[in-house]
Design an enzyme around this catalytic site. Structure first.
Site, PDB file in Angstrom:
ATOM      1  N   ASP A  45       0.832  -1.200   0.000  1.00 47.85           N
ATOM      2  CA  ASP A  45       0.000   0.000   0.000  1.00 47.85           C
ATOM      3  C   ASP A  45       0.869   1.254   0.000  1.00 47.85           C
ATOM      4  O   ASP A  45       0.370   2.376  -0.082  1.00 47.85           O
ATOM      5  CB  ASP A  45      -0.997   0.003   1.159  1.00 47.85           C
ATOM      6  CG  ASP A  45      -0.353  -0.114   2.534  1.00 47.85           C
ATOM      7  OD1 ASP A  45       0.892  -0.126   2.627  1.00 47.85           O
ATOM      8  OD2 ASP A  45      -1.106  -0.202   3.530  1.00 47.85           O
ATOM      9  N   SER A  46       2.196   1.059   0.029  1.00 50.31           N
ATOM     10  CA  SER A  46       3.157   2.158  -0.145  1.00 50.31           C
ATOM     11  C   SER A  46       2.974   2.848  -1.486  1.00 50.31           C
ATOM     12  O   SER A  46       3.488   3.954  -1.697  1.00 50.31           O
ATOM     13  CB  SER A  46       4.584   1.631  -0.029  1.00 50.31           C
ATOM     14  OG  SER A  46       4.788   0.522  -0.891  1.00 50.31           O
ATOM     15  N   ASP A  84      -0.571  -6.423   0.285  1.00 50.88           N
ATOM     16  CA  ASP A  84      -0.974  -5.727   1.509  1.00 50.88           C
ATOM     17  C   ASP A  84      -2.493  -5.657   1.631  1.00 50.88           C
ATOM     18  O   ASP A  84      -3.179  -5.275   0.669  1.00 50.88           O
ATOM     19  CB  ASP A  84      -0.433  -4.288   1.503  1.00 50.88           C
ATOM     20  CG  ASP A  84       0.890  -4.160   2.219  1.00 50.88           C
ATOM     21  OD1 ASP A  84       1.273  -5.084   2.963  1.00 50.88           O
ATOM     22  OD2 ASP A  84       1.550  -3.122   2.042  1.00 50.88           O
ATOM     23  N   LYS A 113      -0.511  -9.658   3.637  1.00 52.49           N
ATOM     24  CA  LYS A 113       0.195  -9.090   4.788  1.00 52.49           C
ATOM     25  C   LYS A 113      -0.716  -8.137   5.542  1.00 52.49           C
ATOM     26  O   LYS A 113      -1.416  -7.326   4.933  1.00 52.49           O
ATOM     27  CB  LYS A 113       1.470  -8.369   4.355  1.00 52.49           C
ATOM     28  CG  LYS A 113       2.245  -7.735   5.510  1.00 52.49           C
ATOM     29  CD  LYS A 113       3.605  -7.231   5.068  1.00 52.49           C
ATOM     30  CE  LYS A 113       3.534  -5.973   4.229  1.00 52.49           C
ATOM     31  NZ  LYS A 113       2.989  -4.812   4.979  1.00 52.49           N
ATOM     32  N   GLU A 182       9.409  -3.781  10.772  1.00 52.48           N
ATOM     33  CA  GLU A 182       9.752  -2.462  10.228  1.00 52.48           C
ATOM     34  C   GLU A 182      10.108  -1.483  11.334  1.00 52.48           C
ATOM     35  O   GLU A 182       9.423  -1.407  12.361  1.00 52.48           O
ATOM     36  CB  GLU A 182       8.596  -1.885   9.408  1.00 52.48           C
ATOM     37  CG  GLU A 182       8.919  -0.506   8.836  1.00 52.48           C
ATOM     38  CD  GLU A 182       7.916   0.020   7.839  1.00 52.48           C
ATOM     39  OE1 GLU A 182       8.121   1.142   7.326  1.00 52.48           O
ATOM     40  OE2 GLU A 182       6.927  -0.684   7.557  1.00 52.48           O
TER      41      GLU A 182
END
Length: 264
Positions: A45-46, A84, A113, A182
């Site tokens: 989703d980045s 994601d 994820k 992360e």
């Protein structure tokens, strides 16, 4: 270079034997370039930040994520693909199952994820019980940036470090096949990795994770508004592309393109 499709078994088998390589992709074009060169491709989703110009990932919708996951899967023959789950798509067990099943039915993704804490443990367990491969994302969770007041490194305090380890172990017990760590202090990430039987993938979490992932536009220099500490640039892609587009524009204006061999 992979010579056969990476599956869940071969992915997990790399634990403690060989570092896992990962990168993001959002379309078939880049996925084809990366395919087989890395073990895992994440449809993150980045994309809302890297390509949508947003300051956070929260705006990604199920429709967008499914669209981009379909595209990536069309370009992949060898790498393991993870998608994601976007913000708000797994708030409850029923919602999580409905949306996870959409990914499995409408795309060829190998796994999904979720950004999780212990409060999502039952959701992860319920998805795994339905045969959905889940990677649990812990530590700095971009979908929580408003709640956290920004992108905050995790594991600095002993209590927080213990909670991260507890969360990782609980997600493993619930059925998660891997943990993405992360923005976590390196020594804490190393302890988590050593304590688990499943692989860890790090981003800003030190060298001792079982693998690493970066956003492709960061690592290849196409996004340069800022560079996170954990990013190493392997290419100045933006500068190379600018030089190329300027050369093309110049050739058109000067009638150097097209020449006779490029015309019908």
């Amino acid at each position: 270079m992979l010579d056969k499709k990476m599956n869940l078994h071969s992915f997990k088998a790399k634990k403690g034997k060989e570092k896992i390589t990962s990168i993001t992709a959002y379309d078939a074009l880049m996925a084809k370039i990366f395919d087989g060169e890395v073990d895992m491709i994440l449809v993150g989703d980045s994309l809302k930040m890297s390509f949508g110009g947003e300051s956070e990932t929260l705006g990604a919708s199920m429709e967008e994520m499914i669209y981009h996951t379909k595209a990536v899967c069309k370009g992949v023959k060898y790498s393991f693909v993870i998608a994601d789950m976007p913000f708000g798509s797994y708030a409850t067990k029923d919602m999580a199952l409905t949306n996870a099943l959409r990914f499995y039915k409408e795309t060829a993704t190998d796994a999904i994820k979720l950004e999780v804490g212990l409060e999502k443990l039952d959701i992860v367990r319920s998805l795994c019980d339905e045969g959905i491969a889940v990677m649990a994302h812990i530590g700095l969770k971009p979908q929580f940036m408003r709640f956290d007041g920004g992108f905050k490194v995790k594991g600095k305090e002993e209590t927080q470090a213990k909670e991260l380890l507890q969360t990782a172990l609980a997600m493993q017990e619930a059925g998660a096949f891997g943990i993405l760590i992360e923005g976590v202090k390196s020594d804490v990430a190393a302890q988590i990795t050593e304590s688990l039987e499943i692989p860890t993938i790090g981003i800003g979490a030190g060298v001792d994770c079982d693998g690493q992932i970066l956003v492709w536009s960061d690592v290849f220099g196409f996004f340069d508004e800022f560079k996170p500490k954990f990013v190493r640039r392997y290419l100045e892609g933006k500068n190379l592309l600018k030089d190329a587009i300027r050369a093309y524009a110049s050739d058109v204006k000067n009638k150097a393109f097209p020449h006779s061999q490029e015309s019908y």
